[in-house]
Motif scaffolding. Structure first.
Motif, mmCIF file in Angstrom:
data_model
loop_
_atom_site.group_PDB
_atom_site.id
_atom_site.type_symbol
_atom_site.label_atom_id
_atom_site.label_comp_id
_atom_site.label_asym_id
_atom_site.label_seq_id
_atom_site.Cartn_x
_atom_site.Cartn_y
_atom_site.Cartn_z
ATOM 1 N N LEU A 56 0.828 -1.205 0.000
ATOM 2 C CA LEU A 56 0.000 0.000 0.000
ATOM 3 C C LEU A 56 0.863 1.255 0.000
ATOM 4 C CD1 LEU A 56 -2.824 -0.925 2.558
ATOM 5 C CD2 LEU A 56 -2.917 -1.017 0.061
ATOM 6 N N PRO A 57 0.415 2.305 -0.663
ATOM 7 C CA PRO A 57 1.171 3.561 -0.673
ATOM 8 C C PRO A 57 1.296 4.158 0.727
ATOM 9 C CG PRO A 57 -0.537 3.553 -2.368
ATOM 10 C CD PRO A 57 -0.795 2.365 -1.488
ATOM 11 N N LYS A 58 2.361 4.893 0.930
ATOM 12 C CA LYS A 58 2.611 5.484 2.245
ATOM 13 C C LYS A 58 1.471 6.403 2.678
ATOM 14 C CE LYS A 58 5.981 8.055 4.982
ATOM 15 N NZ LYS A 58 4.968 8.979 5.564
ATOM 16 N N GLU A 59 0.897 7.149 1.731
ATOM 17 C CA GLU A 59 -0.178 8.063 2.115
ATOM 18 C C GLU A 59 -1.410 7.310 2.622
ATOM 19 O OE1 GLU A 59 -0.024 8.012 -2.504
ATOM 20 O OE2 GLU A 59 1.378 8.011 -0.806
ATOM 21 N N VAL A 60 -1.638 6.109 2.083
ATOM 22 C CA VAL A 60 -2.737 5.274 2.578
ATOM 23 C C VAL A 60 -2.429 4.765 3.979
ATOM 24 C CG1 VAL A 60 -3.957 3.085 2.243
ATOM 25 C CG2 VAL A 60 -3.567 4.607 0.298
ATOM 26 N N LEU A 61 -1.222 4.278 4.176
ATOM 27 C CA LEU A 61 -0.809 3.796 5.494
ATOM 28 C C LEU A 61 -0.898 4.910 6.532
ATOM 29 C CD1 LEU A 61 2.296 1.735 4.370
ATOM 30 C CD2 LEU A 61 0.082 0.809 5.074
ATOM 31 N N LEU A 96 -16.389 4.895 11.566
ATOM 32 C CA LEU A 96 -15.169 5.195 10.832
ATOM 33 C C LEU A 96 -15.203 6.640 10.337
ATOM 34 C CD1 LEU A 96 -14.751 1.950 8.734
ATOM 35 C CD2 LEU A 96 -13.039 2.880 10.291
ATOM 36 N N PRO A 97 -14.072 7.326 10.380
ATOM 37 C CA PRO A 97 -14.041 8.701 9.861
ATOM 38 C C PRO A 97 -14.237 8.719 8.353
ATOM 39 C CG PRO A 97 -11.828 7.958 10.433
ATOM 40 C CD PRO A 97 -12.771 6.908 10.920
ATOM 41 N N GLU A 98 -14.864 9.755 7.869
ATOM 42 C CA GLU A 98 -15.202 9.819 6.449
ATOM 43 C C GLU A 98 -13.960 9.830 5.565
ATOM 44 O OE1 GLU A 98 -17.981 12.823 5.393
ATOM 45 O OE2 GLU A 98 -19.470 12.206 6.878
ATOM 46 N N TYR A 99 -12.828 10.260 6.090
ATOM 47 C CA TYR A 99 -11.639 10.326 5.236
ATOM 48 C C TYR A 99 -11.093 8.945 4.867
ATOM 49 C CZ TYR A 99 -9.095 10.012 9.755
ATOM 50 O OH TYR A 99 -8.631 9.637 10.998
ATOM 51 N N VAL A 100 -11.588 7.886 5.504
ATOM 52 C CA VAL A 100 -11.135 6.540 5.107
ATOM 53 C C VAL A 100 -12.090 5.878 4.109
ATOM 54 C CG1 VAL A 100 -9.975 6.184 7.333
ATOM 55 C CG2 VAL A 100 -12.261 5.217 6.956
ATOM 56 N N TYR A 101 -13.281 6.430 3.919
ATOM 57 C CA TYR A 101 -14.253 5.800 3.030
ATOM 58 C C TYR A 101 -13.673 5.542 1.634
ATOM 59 C CZ TYR A 101 -17.988 7.192 6.375
ATOM 60 O OH TYR A 101 -18.785 7.375 7.482
ATOM 61 N N PRO A 102 -13.078 6.559 0.988
ATOM 62 C CA PRO A 102 -12.576 6.313 -0.368
ATOM 63 C C PRO A 102 -11.506 5.228 -0.430
ATOM 64 C CG PRO A 102 -12.644 8.667 0.123
ATOM 65 C CD PRO A 102 -12.871 7.954 1.407
ATOM 66 N N ILE A 103 -10.677 5.148 0.615
ATOM 67 C CA ILE A 103 -9.619 4.138 0.625
ATOM 68 C C ILE A 103 -10.218 2.750 0.762
ATOM 69 C CG2 ILE A 103 -7.605 3.281 1.876
ATOM 70 C CD1 ILE A 103 -7.006 6.183 2.620
ATOM 71 N N TYR A 104 -11.161 2.589 1.676
ATOM 72 C CA TYR A 104 -11.812 1.291 1.833
ATOM 73 C C TYR A 104 -12.460 0.860 0.519
ATOM 74 C CZ TYR A 104 -11.350 0.497 6.880
ATOM 75 O OH TYR A 104 -10.850 0.222 8.117
ATOM 76 N N ARG A 105 -13.149 1.785 -0.117
ATOM 77 C CA ARG A 105 -13.826 1.438 -1.370
ATOM 78 C C ARG A 105 -12.820 1.077 -2.452
ATOM 79 N NH1 ARG A 105 -17.791 6.207 -0.150
ATOM 80 N NH2 ARG A 105 -19.628 5.111 0.644
ATOM 81 N N SER A 106 -11.675 1.778 -2.482
ATOM 82 C CA SER A 106 -10.658 1.473 -3.485
ATOM 83 C C SER A 106 -10.057 0.092 -3.279
ATOM 84 C CB SER A 106 -9.554 2.531 -3.457
ATOM 85 O OG SER A 106 -8.735 2.392 -2.305
#
Length: 220
Positions: free
Chosen positions: A24-29, A154-164
């Motif tokens: 996983l990319p560092k920004e995701v981690l 879960l905070p909304e800022y993780v939604y796009p990552i989970y979906r990806s």
């Protein structure tokens, strides 16, 4: 009891975490770590502590059978595991580790019960994939997790990552709440009292099953 196979869970979790860091990319981690930090510093998901009465519940297992905690503890102490879902590699490792000690727990009169907010069909998927011989229950809308003070959003800022990553909680859990339980392990005695409690905001860390087994033995 053979101790060796029961002392490796955290090592397995660490290997999985290292693999995650590689793929996983560092920004995701960094976002994942931020979500853990935000949960740890919030008032949500603190869990219940040892010494209190375990809230009773009735939930369905992967075949639709209703399982009631107060009835199960009459048979012996219960190891109650709250996990996130079939999509979580750390949860799968934990469940498989407990399966390795399932016979030993049964031999001293105890039993394992695992709970997640997934729908019964995904509970069945977890059970089949990990060859689990204990109850895997569906806690729809995290109502039981809420009783145990484990539910969090879960905070909304993780939604796009989970979906990806193809983790659609709406599909797995059958609702749009984006709520999960904090991973937790409880040992509940025949009187319904929580005797051992572990609640960890960092999903990459879990109580070692060998500690649970040794504690169960000490109850007798």
């Amino acid at each position: 009891m053979k101790n060796t196979p029961f002392q490796k869970l955290q090592n397995e979790l660490d290997i999985a975490a290292t693999h995650m860091e590689k793929v996983l990319p560092k920004e995701v981690l960094d976002i994942f770590e931020k979500s853990i930090h935000d949960l740890r510093t919030s008032d949500s998901g603190r869990g219940l502590i040892a010494g209190v009465k375990a809230p009773d519940f009735t939930l369905v297992n992967s075949t639709g059978q209703k399982i009631t905690l107060s009835e199960e503890i009459l048979k012996g102490p219960v190891v109650l595991i709250f996990y996130r879902g079939t999509w979580c590699p750390f949860c799968n490792l934990e469940l498989k580790a407990y399966q390795r000690m399932n016979d030993d727990i049964n031999a001293i009169g105890g039993q394992l019960i695992a709970v997640s907010p997934q729908t019964p069909n995904y509970s069945a998927s977890v059970q089949d994939k990990n060859e689990l011989n204990f109850h895997v229950l569906s806690d729809l809308q995290n109502k039981t997790a809420e009783k145990y003070n484990l539910k969090f959003k879960l905070p909304e800022y993780v939604y796009p990552i989970y979906r990806s990553l193809d983790i659609s909680l709406e599909t797995f859990n059958g609702d749009h709440s984006w709520e999960l339980p904090v991973p937790a392990t409880y040992v509940i005695d025949k009187a319904g009292i929580i005797r051992l409690a572990s609640v960890e905001a960092d999903y990459k860390k879990r109580m070692e099953p060998s500690k649970v087994m040794h504690f169960l033995q000490s109850l007798y």
